[in-house]
Design a protein around this motif. Structure first.
Motif, mmCIF file in Angstrom:
data_model
loop_
_atom_site.group_PDB
_atom_site.id
_atom_site.type_symbol
_atom_site.label_atom_id
_atom_site.label_comp_id
_atom_site.label_asym_id
_atom_site.label_seq_id
_atom_site.Cartn_x
_atom_site.Cartn_y
_atom_site.Cartn_z
ATOM 1 N N ILE A 4 0.940 -1.146 -0.002
ATOM 2 C CA ILE A 4 -0.065 0.070 -0.010
ATOM 3 C C ILE A 4 1.021 1.275 0.102
ATOM 4 C CG2 ILE A 4 -1.674 1.313 1.103
ATOM 5 C CD1 ILE A 4 -2.060 -1.683 2.724
ATOM 6 N N GLY A 5 0.702 2.105 -1.053
ATOM 7 C CA GLY A 5 1.588 3.454 -1.237
ATOM 8 C C GLY A 5 0.724 4.476 -1.065
ATOM 9 N N LEU A 6 1.034 5.297 0.008
ATOM 10 C CA LEU A 6 0.405 6.732 0.200
ATOM 11 C C LEU A 6 0.455 7.460 -1.100
ATOM 12 C CD1 LEU A 6 0.993 7.354 3.916
ATOM 13 C CD2 LEU A 6 -0.834 5.833 2.728
ATOM 14 N N ASP A 7 -0.739 7.855 -1.499
ATOM 15 C CA ASP A 7 -0.564 9.127 -2.614
ATOM 16 C C ASP A 7 -0.638 10.503 -1.983
ATOM 17 O OD1 ASP A 7 -1.469 6.887 -4.261
ATOM 18 O OD2 ASP A 7 -3.469 7.454 -4.337
ATOM 19 N N ARG A 8 0.116 11.270 -2.716
ATOM 20 C CA ARG A 8 0.549 12.720 -2.231
ATOM 21 C C ARG A 8 1.087 12.858 -1.163
ATOM 22 N NH1 ARG A 8 -4.566 11.825 -4.135
ATOM 23 N NH2 ARG A 8 -5.320 11.991 -2.379
ATOM 24 N N PHE A 9 1.725 11.786 -0.382
ATOM 25 C CA PHE A 9 2.447 12.115 0.814
ATOM 26 C C PHE A 9 3.551 13.340 0.702
ATOM 27 C CE2 PHE A 9 5.118 10.767 4.573
ATOM 28 C CZ PHE A 9 4.084 11.327 5.457
ATOM 29 N N ARG A 10 4.362 13.018 -0.386
ATOM 30 C CA ARG A 10 5.396 13.977 -0.260
ATOM 31 C C ARG A 10 4.939 15.427 0.056
ATOM 32 N NH1 ARG A 10 10.344 13.815 -3.834
ATOM 33 N NH2 ARG A 10 9.583 11.637 -4.324
ATOM 34 N N ALA B 220 0.922 12.094 10.489
ATOM 35 C CA ALA B 220 0.124 11.460 9.524
ATOM 36 C C ALA B 220 0.394 9.972 9.367
ATOM 37 C CB ALA B 220 0.329 12.460 8.351
ATOM 38 N N LEU B 221 1.558 9.748 9.297
ATOM 39 C CA LEU B 221 2.256 8.069 9.149
ATOM 40 C C LEU B 221 1.482 7.508 10.423
ATOM 41 C CD1 LEU B 221 5.562 8.410 7.808
ATOM 42 C CD2 LEU B 221 3.715 7.782 6.581
ATOM 43 N N LEU B 222 1.489 7.916 11.408
ATOM 44 C CA LEU B 222 0.955 7.116 12.757
ATOM 45 C C LEU B 222 -0.620 6.897 12.593
ATOM 46 C CD1 LEU B 222 3.033 8.955 15.675
ATOM 47 C CD2 LEU B 222 3.155 6.545 14.994
ATOM 48 N N GLU B 223 -1.296 8.125 12.031
ATOM 49 C CA GLU B 223 -2.494 7.883 11.968
ATOM 50 C C GLU B 223 -2.933 6.966 10.800
ATOM 51 O OE1 GLU B 223 -5.334 9.468 13.393
ATOM 52 O OE2 GLU B 223 -4.040 10.119 14.902
ATOM 53 N N GLU C 32 5.267 3.532 2.572
ATOM 54 C CA GLU C 32 4.765 2.529 2.026
ATOM 55 C C GLU C 32 4.548 1.628 3.225
ATOM 56 O OE1 GLU C 32 6.199 1.860 -2.532
ATOM 57 O OE2 GLU C 32 6.999 0.512 -0.846
ATOM 58 N N PHE C 33 3.212 0.597 3.246
ATOM 59 C CA PHE C 33 2.992 -0.283 4.065
ATOM 60 C C PHE C 33 2.569 -1.550 3.275
ATOM 61 C CE2 PHE C 33 1.960 3.957 6.038
ATOM 62 C CZ PHE C 33 1.966 3.621 7.495
ATOM 63 N N ALA C 34 2.534 -2.697 3.873
ATOM 64 C CA ALA C 34 2.433 -3.908 3.613
ATOM 65 C C ALA C 34 1.516 -4.851 4.394
ATOM 66 C CB ALA C 34 3.520 -4.601 2.906
ATOM 67 N N ALA D 13 -2.704 0.427 -4.192
ATOM 68 C CA ALA D 13 -2.055 -0.928 -3.697
ATOM 69 C C ALA D 13 -1.863 -1.986 -4.955
ATOM 70 C CB ALA D 13 -3.252 -1.577 -2.836
ATOM 71 N N GLY D 14 -0.740 -2.729 -4.601
ATOM 72 C CA GLY D 14 -0.239 -3.761 -5.629
ATOM 73 C C GLY D 14 -0.232 -5.022 -4.961
ATOM 74 N N THR D 15 -0.584 -6.067 -5.376
ATOM 75 C CA THR D 15 -0.776 -7.399 -4.721
ATOM 76 C C THR D 15 -0.027 -8.508 -5.575
ATOM 77 O OG1 THR D 15 -3.135 -6.776 -3.916
ATOM 78 C CG2 THR D 15 -2.420 -9.070 -4.174
#
Length: 178
Positions: free
Chosen positions: A52-58, A72-75, A97-99, A137-139
């Motif tokens: 799972i990749g965050l969009d617009r996080f930069r 925000a990452l904690l949330e 990125e989370f997985a 997300a990519g699987t």
């Protein structure tokens, strides 16, 4: 002498825990995910890896600073953790990125990816700042997409990049052989 040995064991255990924990979120990190995936692979278990990749996080870091980005990452970690189901383990594998390792049959993998994407769409309020993030997300699925951890992670990453090309907020799986 026994006290010194006990302290040594506690320190070694603490270091081992730190090696597999993300220091910000407390979630397992990429090494922890690799260890879990390898256990499942060796046991011949079927499982999926959802990246799972965050969009617009930069934009969050650029506009509001790294401290706000960390909050925000904690949330996001909390929202994703709340969205996990039995048989799913959440990891933070890189900056934004989370997985999730999802044990069991591949049925429902796409629906679960979409559930994670939906969870991240919820607005976040941080000190009067309203943030609306998104995710893609990519699987990859074992054994269908490969029988080695690195190959599965690579395929999930490629699927994530393909999903982001679709306009963000999408999920994707690229079947082996494509």
């Amino acid at each position: 002498m026994a006290n010194d040995a006990s302290e040594s064991v506690v320190k070694a255990h603490s270091l081992a825990q730190k090696a597999v924990k993300d220091p910000l979120t407390g979630l397992g990190n990429k090494l922890a995910m690799e260890q879990k995936a390898n256990v499942l692979l060796q046991a011949g278990e079927t499982f999926s890896i959802v990246v799972i990749g965050l969009d617009r996080f930069r934009d969050v870091n650029d506009s509001h600073g790294y401290a706000t980005g960390d909050m925000a990452l904690l949330e996001v970690a909390s929202m994703l953790q709340t969205s996990t189901q039995s048989g799913e383990i959440l990891y933070r594998i890189s900056g934004d990125e989370f997985a999730v390792i999802r044990a069991g049959e591949a049925d429902g993998a796409s629906e679960r990816s979409l559930a994670f994407i939906e969870a991240v769409k919820q607005p976040i309020m941080l000190g009067g700042i309203r943030l609306v993030l998104g995710a893609s997300a990519g699987t990859a699925q074992s054994p269908a997409d490969g029988g080695e951890y690195e190959l599965l992670l690579k395929r999930a990453g490629l699927a994530l990049r393909e999903a982001k090309k679709g306009g963000r907020g999408h999920d994707c799986r690229i079947p082996l052989g494509t």
